[in-house]
Design a protein around this motif. Structure first.
Motif, PDB file in Angstrom:
ATOM      1  N   ALA A   1       0.844  -1.093   0.009  1.00 34.62           N
ATOM      2  CA  ALA A   1      -0.031  -0.134   0.158  1.00 34.62           C
ATOM      3  C   ALA A   1       0.970   1.376   0.075  1.00 34.62           C
ATOM      4  CB  ALA A   1      -0.843   0.177   1.099  1.00 34.62           C
ATOM      5  N   VAL A   2       0.691   2.109  -0.868  1.00 34.58           N
ATOM      6  CA  VAL A   2       1.473   3.690  -1.026  1.00 34.58           C
ATOM      7  C   VAL A   2       1.623   3.949   0.329  1.00 34.58           C
ATOM      8  CG1 VAL A   2      -0.581   5.158  -1.283  1.00 34.58           C
ATOM      9  CG2 VAL A   2       1.616   5.416  -2.342  1.00 34.58           C
ATOM     10  N   GLY A   3       0.902   4.217   1.269  1.00 35.15           N
ATOM     11  CA  GLY A   3       1.083   4.748   2.490  1.00 35.15           C
ATOM     12  C   GLY A   3       2.321   3.994   3.435  1.00 35.15           C
ATOM     13  N   PHE A   4       2.723   2.996   3.013  1.00 31.21           N
ATOM     14  CA  PHE A   4       3.722   2.040   3.454  1.00 31.21           C
ATOM     15  C   PHE A   4       5.053   1.619   2.608  1.00 31.21           C
ATOM     16  CE2 PHE A   4      -0.060   1.683   6.092  1.00 31.21           C
ATOM     17  CZ  PHE A   4       0.319   1.593   7.271  1.00 31.21           C
ATOM     18  N   LEU A   5       4.982   2.541   1.705  1.00 32.72           N
ATOM     19  CA  LEU A   5       6.080   2.445   0.712  1.00 32.72           C
ATOM     20  C   LEU A   5       7.109   3.586   1.036  1.00 32.72           C
ATOM     21  CD1 LEU A   5       4.413   1.383  -2.880  1.00 32.72           C
ATOM     22  CD2 LEU A   5       5.969   0.013  -1.120  1.00 32.72           C
ATOM     23  N   ASP A   6       8.339   3.070   0.592  1.00 34.59           N
ATOM     24  CA  ASP A   6       9.358   4.312   0.617  1.00 34.59           C
ATOM     25  C   ASP A   6       9.718   4.500  -0.840  1.00 34.59           C
ATOM     26  OD1 ASP A   6       9.214   4.410   3.429  1.00 34.59           O
ATOM     27  OD2 ASP A   6      10.837   2.826   3.519  1.00 34.59           O
TER      28      ASP A   6
END
Length: 404
Positions: free
Chosen positions: A92-97
């Motif tokens: 999920a984008v909120g947990f990607l770097d």
């Protein structure tokens, strides 16, 4: 975790109950933490252990923009948190770097540029005019939340996302269940699965699309092999949910205005200052309870003489940053002439909210429509009788009883 810093012992761990607050009251525990120091330690109602809390404006921006603090590393840690149920989807984008985060955001960037948002202005204004027409036809008293402040952002975000009108009520229901802690983890997860399935169908059918809505952009990106179907669906869910935050922000904004007639009179007398006033109101209103998503330090980092150790969890408070007196003189005062106003209400760094321009557009349209078309708009009950949402991550009134 070590019990020493560069200056001696660690600060005490403060329990932060994150109580449900009414109105636009600033969280008293957060105010205490800000007074205690630029870097403190907190324990939130759920999760495990403690986390660092950073509250000064410059430090908040530095942490939010520093690749040494990772969102992806949160996936594997039961960090102390506000949400009672926390099962992030891997990818999920909120947990990607970066660079994966950058790649995924790029796939929908066109929808959230000034040009992408501006193409919605006329359609959004038309939808809002219809809602205000119905409000006026129904006559007072009315609930401004259910009549305007809730259906308007739903219609706008669904238009931007490419959600067909027939699916919009269901999208709203799922969002409410996902954002509330009152129904339990199973109900929230079921709603998330159902919303994901809906977006999977929408995106899956648009592999060769040239449309400008988000589902079409994601479908085309999947078709080109730039993002996976799972990544596309996860991003769509996050954007859809985030779009409804405008309901609560608008509810707080109008609650504040309707309890401060002096502000409303000025906004009616000087309509040209409204865009600047909206930024000041966005700076001032407390958008959420407690803090959002944490980050994990990937290596030792020093902030104000405090050594954050590799593996430590770190939260930034954008609410606190927006009240930093070194950046915003007299931060407790609502000053429509404040300039510059570099508030961080939409976050900062790679995870800056992509919907910032869209939210500003919606607030401008709402302010114009309600102040100009309903000139005698006022609360129908005393301010302390306005019910605010309980157990919600995003603060806002459950109902806003008004008359005119």
């Amino acid at each position: 975790m070590t019990e020493e810093t560069l200056t001696g012992l660690l600060p005490p761990v403060r329990h932060w109950p994150a109580l449900d607050l009414s109105g636009t009251d600033f969280d008293p525990v957060l105010a205490e933490l800000m007074r205690e120091g630029p870097v403190t330690r907190v324990r939130l109602p759920n999760g495990e252990g403690w986390a660092w809390l950073v509250t000064r404006y410059d430090d908040v921006r530095a942490v939010a923009n520093d690749p040494r603090f990772s969102r992806e590393a949160v996936m594997d840690k039961p960090v102390t948190r506000l949400a009672p149920h926390f099962i992030p989807d891997r990818g999920a984008v909120g947990f990607l770097d970066p660079p994966d985060h950058t790649r995924l955001r790029r796939s929908v960037a066109a929808a959230f540029t000034a040009k992408g948002v501006e193409r919605l202005r006329d359609k959004a204004r038309g939808m809002l005019d219809e809602l205000v027409d119905r409000l006026l036809q129904g006559g007072p008293p009315a609930d401004l939340t259910s009549a305007v402040l809730s259906p308007f952002p739903i219609a706008v975000i669904c238009e931007l996302m490419g959600v067909p009108p027939g699916d919009r009520d269901e999208m709203h229901d799922w969002t409410q269940l996902i954002l509330s802690s009152a129904h339990g983890k199973e109900v929230s997860e079921k709603a998330k699965r159902e919303m994901s399935a809906c977006f999977s169908d929408l995106i899956g059918g648009r592999g060769n699309s040239t449309g400008e809505d988000v589902a079409s952009l994601l479908g085309a990106a999947v078709g080109r092999g730039e993002v996976t179907p799972e990544e596309a669906v996860g991003l769509a869910v996050l954007l859809q949910i985030g779009g409804e935050a405008v309901t609560n922000n608008s509810g707080q904004l109008f609650y504040l205005l309707l309890t401060r007639p002096d502000l409303v009179e000025r906004l009616r007398a000087e309509p040209e200052i409204r865009p600047r006033a909206i930024d000041e109101l966005l700076r001032y209103i407390p958008h959420r309870n407690a803090v959002g998503l944490s980050r994990i330090a990937l290596e030792d980092v020093e902030i104000h003489g405090v050594r954050i150790r590799a593996g430590d969890a770190v939260y930034v408070s954008y609410l606190a940053a927006n009240r930093d007196p070194d950046v915003f003189p007299e931060p407790e005062t609502i000053d429509f002439a404040r300039s510059p106003n570099p508030h961080v209400s939409f976050g900062f760094g790679p995870h800056y909210c992509p919907g910032g321009m869209l939210a500003r557009l919606e607030e401008e349209l709402l302010m114009d429509a309600l102040l100009d078309r309903v000139p005698d708009l006022r609360l129908a009950v005393p301010p302390d009788r306005v019910p605010f949402r309980k157990g919600a991550l995003i603060r806002g009134p459950e109902a806003l009883p008004v008359t005119w």
